[in-house]
Design a protein around this motif. Structure first.
Motif, PDB file in Angstrom:
ATOM      1  N   ILE A 105       0.861  -1.187   0.000  1.00 29.64           N
ATOM      2  CA  ILE A 105       0.000   0.000   0.000  1.00 29.64           C
ATOM      3  C   ILE A 105       0.893   1.231   0.000  1.00 29.64           C
ATOM      4  CG2 ILE A 105      -1.762   1.286   1.265  1.00 29.64           C
ATOM      5  CD1 ILE A 105      -2.672  -1.388   2.462  1.00 29.64           C
ATOM      6  N   LEU A 106       0.845   1.985  -1.077  1.00 27.35           N
ATOM      7  CA  LEU A 106       1.641   3.206  -1.177  1.00 27.35           C
ATOM      8  C   LEU A 106       0.959   4.333  -0.420  1.00 27.35           C
ATOM      9  CD1 LEU A 106       2.683   3.089  -4.948  1.00 27.35           C
ATOM     10  CD2 LEU A 106       3.995   2.341  -2.972  1.00 27.35           C
ATOM     11  N   SER A 107       1.764   5.228   0.120  1.00 31.07           N
ATOM     12  CA  SER A 107       1.222   6.360   0.882  1.00 31.07           C
ATOM     13  C   SER A 107       0.715   7.440  -0.061  1.00 31.07           C
ATOM     14  CB  SER A 107       2.298   6.941   1.792  1.00 31.07           C
ATOM     15  OG  SER A 107       3.296   7.584   1.015  1.00 31.07           O
ATOM     16  N   ILE A 108      -0.002   8.393   0.494  1.00 26.31           N
ATOM     17  CA  ILE A 108      -0.488   9.529  -0.280  1.00 26.31           C
ATOM     18  C   ILE A 108       0.681  10.280  -0.896  1.00 26.31           C
ATOM     19  CG2 ILE A 108      -1.628  11.789  -0.087  1.00 26.31           C
ATOM     20  CD1 ILE A 108      -3.528  10.519   1.950  1.00 26.31           C
ATOM     21  N   ASP A 109       1.760  10.442  -0.142  1.00 24.24           N
ATOM     22  CA  ASP A 109       2.942  11.132  -0.667  1.00 24.24           C
ATOM     23  C   ASP A 109       3.622  10.323  -1.764  1.00 24.24           C
ATOM     24  OD1 ASP A 109       2.659  13.359   0.969  1.00 24.24           O
ATOM     25  OD2 ASP A 109       3.859  12.490   2.586  1.00 24.24           O
ATOM     26  N   GLU A 110       3.732   9.007  -1.572  1.00 25.42           N
ATOM     27  CA  GLU A 110       4.374   8.167  -2.588  1.00 25.42           C
ATOM     28  C   GLU A 110       3.601   8.177  -3.892  1.00 25.42           C
ATOM     29  OE1 GLU A 110       6.690   4.700  -0.087  1.00 25.42           O
ATOM     30  OE2 GLU A 110       4.502   4.622  -0.170  1.00 25.42           O
ATOM     31  N   LEU A 111       2.292   8.287  -3.806  1.00 31.08           N
ATOM     32  CA  LEU A 111       1.457   8.349  -5.007  1.00 31.08           C
ATOM     33  C   LEU A 111       1.415   9.747  -5.616  1.00 31.08           C
ATOM     34  CD1 LEU A 111      -1.578   6.190  -3.821  1.00 31.08           C
ATOM     35  CD2 LEU A 111       0.113   5.564  -5.544  1.00 31.08           C
ATOM     36  N   LYS A 112       1.995  10.725  -4.879  1.00 31.81           N
ATOM     37  CA  LYS A 112       1.979  12.125  -5.321  1.00 31.81           C
ATOM     38  C   LYS A 112       0.552  12.627  -5.517  1.00 31.81           C
ATOM     39  CE  LYS A 112       6.521  11.674  -7.469  1.00 31.81           C
ATOM     40  NZ  LYS A 112       7.317  11.782  -8.715  1.00 31.81           N
ATOM     41  N   LEU A 113      -0.314  12.202  -4.633  1.00 28.15           N
ATOM     42  CA  LEU A 113      -1.679  12.714  -4.631  1.00 28.15           C
ATOM     43  C   LEU A 113      -1.675  14.175  -4.186  1.00 28.15           C
ATOM     44  CD1 LEU A 113      -3.387   9.688  -2.890  1.00 28.15           C
ATOM     45  CD2 LEU A 113      -3.956  10.488  -5.167  1.00 28.15           C
ATOM     46  N   PRO A 114      -2.622  14.970  -4.643  1.00 29.42           N
ATOM     47  CA  PRO A 114      -2.718  16.353  -4.160  1.00 29.42           C
ATOM     48  C   PRO A 114      -2.788  16.374  -2.638  1.00 29.42           C
ATOM     49  CG  PRO A 114      -4.178  16.020  -6.022  1.00 29.42           C
ATOM     50  CD  PRO A 114      -3.644  14.670  -5.662  1.00 29.42           C
ATOM     51  N   SER A 115      -2.051  17.266  -2.028  1.00 31.29           N
ATOM     52  CA  SER A 115      -1.933  17.279  -0.568  1.00 31.29           C
ATOM     53  C   SER A 115      -3.264  17.514   0.131  1.00 31.29           C
ATOM     54  CB  SER A 115      -0.924  18.344  -0.132  1.00 31.29           C
ATOM     55  OG  SER A 115      -1.290  19.620  -0.620  1.00 31.29           O
ATOM     56  N   VAL A 116      -4.217  18.156  -0.551  1.00 25.39           N
ATOM     57  CA  VAL A 116      -5.512  18.414   0.070  1.00 25.39           C
ATOM     58  C   VAL A 116      -6.227  17.113   0.426  1.00 25.39           C
ATOM     59  CG1 VAL A 116      -6.792  18.516  -2.117  1.00 25.39           C
ATOM     60  CG2 VAL A 116      -7.655  19.762  -0.130  1.00 25.39           C
ATOM     61  N   ILE A 146      -6.988   5.061   3.764  1.00 25.86           N
ATOM     62  CA  ILE A 146      -7.232   4.198   4.919  1.00 25.86           C
ATOM     63  C   ILE A 146      -5.924   3.903   5.654  1.00 25.86           C
ATOM     64  CG2 ILE A 146      -7.976   1.888   5.624  1.00 25.86           C
ATOM     65  CD1 ILE A 146     -10.281   3.755   4.925  1.00 25.86           C
ATOM     66  N   ASP A 147      -4.848   3.701   4.906  1.00 25.34           N
ATOM     67  CA  ASP A 147      -3.560   3.397   5.536  1.00 25.34           C
ATOM     68  C   ASP A 147      -3.067   4.571   6.382  1.00 25.34           C
ATOM     69  OD1 ASP A 147      -1.334   1.468   5.763  1.00 25.34           O
ATOM     70  OD2 ASP A 147      -0.170   3.054   4.794  1.00 25.34           O
ATOM     71  N   LYS A 148      -3.265   5.779   5.916  1.00 22.80           N
ATOM     72  CA  LYS A 148      -2.863   6.962   6.702  1.00 22.80           C
ATOM     73  C   LYS A 148      -3.674   7.038   7.998  1.00 22.80           C
ATOM     74  CE  LYS A 148      -2.508  12.031   6.468  1.00 22.80           C
ATOM     75  NZ  LYS A 148      -1.193  12.094   7.137  1.00 22.80           N
ATOM     76  N   ILE A 149      -4.973   6.781   7.902  1.00 22.55           N
ATOM     77  CA  ILE A 149      -5.813   6.766   9.100  1.00 22.55           C
ATOM     78  C   ILE A 149      -5.357   5.668  10.048  1.00 22.55           C
ATOM     79  CG2 ILE A 149      -8.167   6.375   9.945  1.00 22.55           C
ATOM     80  CD1 ILE A 149      -9.173   7.564   7.281  1.00 22.55           C
ATOM     81  N   ASN A 150      -5.033   4.503   9.491  1.00 23.59           N
ATOM     82  CA  ASN A 150      -4.587   3.354  10.278  1.00 23.59           C
ATOM     83  C   ASN A 150      -3.276   3.650  11.008  1.00 23.59           C
ATOM     84  OD1 ASN A 150      -4.509   0.731  11.283  1.00 23.59           O
ATOM     85  ND2 ASN A 150      -3.716  -0.157   9.384  1.00 23.59           N
ATOM     86  N   ASN A 151      -2.410   4.419  10.379  1.00 20.19           N
ATOM     87  CA  ASN A 151      -1.111   4.750  10.971  1.00 20.19           C
ATOM     88  C   ASN A 151      -1.200   5.821  12.052  1.00 20.19           C
ATOM     89  OD1 ASN A 151       0.790   3.047   9.617  1.00 20.19           O
ATOM     90  ND2 ASN A 151       0.534   4.267   7.769  1.00 20.19           N
TER      91      ASN A 151
END
Length: 379
Positions: A105-116, A146-151
């Motif tokens: 599971i890649l993180s939001i940052d690793e996926l380069k998703l918009p920070s918002v 979900i992974d960010k919430i889990n962490n």
């Protein structure tokens, strides 16, 4: 036959493909960077495909396939690779499609998703939708959220999926993952039961029918945070689709409920890049007083303007704004942008330097958080 299947799947993985297609009386094909290509020269007979399906399913699954004429399940290749599988009957016999699901599971940052998008992990209640066509990365984005919430939190999360794609281990959160068909009869049954299972967060793999949508809205209204997906192209179509599922007599009630609970819509499309891969452009709706008012007052046509205006303040953006950002970064061509634009005529003017948000001839680096790149294996 299963050993031959494993060879096909390893070839798919090594070529960074996303899907393996097996059809009775036809050659095997793979999808690589969105393009279908032949894999070898062998033609598989109906008996060969039937034998393969029997080898990778148990008796109960095979009987369900025979009765329902279609079957969804997961297939694992070693410890590192999982596939979402759909087997179905067609005029020449059985066909099967294997969709590669990344184990990591890649993180939001690793996926380069918009920070918002990180702000959606901090919401306590409401509804957040991730939308797009099949293969646009919806499941990957939801898994990262979900992974960010889990962490970072200590909550109870229930997921309802068909089938389970990303497997979440308990970290800060307790996560119960239920597979439709195996652990529950339907999305609506599991969602209704979830309300009695003390959840903080409920993830519904897909809002497929009116009953599931109605229960999801009720769950969001009663203090839960609900994540789900829809096969819609943008935020406006998402709202129209949800409201339009209900009868005319119910639509005003649903519209008011949606205006109250909808916290965000993340709409994704994969765009061919200049270097041959694909990159995701993302439209983002985030709840504001203006957005809530537009939904409640049935002024959905004004939503794109609200998203456009909110880019600097709220982090919202239209899909065409995302395309312009990709052009500025040199990722995609003007021609491709126009092909994928929501409003090609308007985007063409902006490319010519006309109108608000027009493309200007400068070399300034824009915020690279505005886009993220997917390889083709994303679900």
């Amino acid at each position: 036959m299963e050993e031959k299947l494993k060879l096909y799947l390893r070839t798919l993985i090594s070529n960074e493909g996303s899907d393996l297609h097996i059809k009775s009386a036809s050659q095997v094909r793979v999808r690589i960077h969105g393009v279908m290509k032949l894999l070898g020269k062998d033609t598989l007979t109906p008996d060969m495909v039937d034998t393969l399906v029997r080898e990778i399913t148990n008796q109960e699954q095979y009987e369900k396939l025979v009765n329902d004429r279609t079957l969804d399940f997961s297939y694992r290749l070693g410890e590192e690779h999982r596939f979402r599988v759909n087997v179905f009957y067609q005029m020449d016999g059985l066909s099967a499609v294997f969709r590669l699901i990344p184990v990591k599971i890649l993180s939001i940052d690793e996926l380069k998703l918009p920070s918002v998008i990180k702000t959606f992990t901090e919401i306590q209640r409401g509804l957040v939708l991730v939308t797009g066509v099949t293969g646009s990365g919806k499941s990957t984005t939801l898994a990262a959220i979900i992974d960010k919430i889990n962490n970072e939190t200590k909550k109870h999360i229930i997921t309802i999926e068909d089938p389970i794609e990303f497997v979440h281990k308990d970290k800060g959160c307790l996560i119960n993952q239920r597979s439709v068909g195996q652990d529950t009869h339907s999305f609506s049954d599991a969602l209704r039961a979830a309300l009695r299972e003390d959840p903080d967060i409920i993830l519904v793999g897909e809002m497929r029918d009116l009953e599931t949508i109605d229960i999801a809205l009720h769950a969001a209204n009663t203090g839960h945070l609900v994540f789900s997906t829809l096969h819609t192209l943008d935020a406006k179509e998402t709202i129209d689709r949800i409201v339009g599922m209900f009868s005319n007599e119910e639509q005003n009630r649903i519209r008011m409920s949606l205006a109250s609970v909808l916290e965000g819509v993340i709409s994704q499309r994969l765009i061919p890049t200049k270097r041959g891969g694909r990159i995701a452009g993302i439209e983002i709706l985030k709840k504001t007083a203006r957005i809530e008012q537009l939904i409640a007052e049935n002024r959905d046509s004004e939503i794109p303007d609200a998203l456009f205006d909110g880019k600097e303040i709220y982090g919202t953006q239209t899909f065409d704004q995302a395309l312009l950002d990709l052009i500025r970064k040199g990722e995609i061509s003007h021609e491709v942008a126009l092909e994928y634009a929501s409003n090609p005529a308007d985007l063409k003017l902006k490319l010519q330097g006309v109108g608000r948000g027009a493309l200007v001839d400068d070399h300034a680096e824009s915020d690279k958080d505005d886009v993220f790149e997917f390889k083709d294996e994303e679900a």
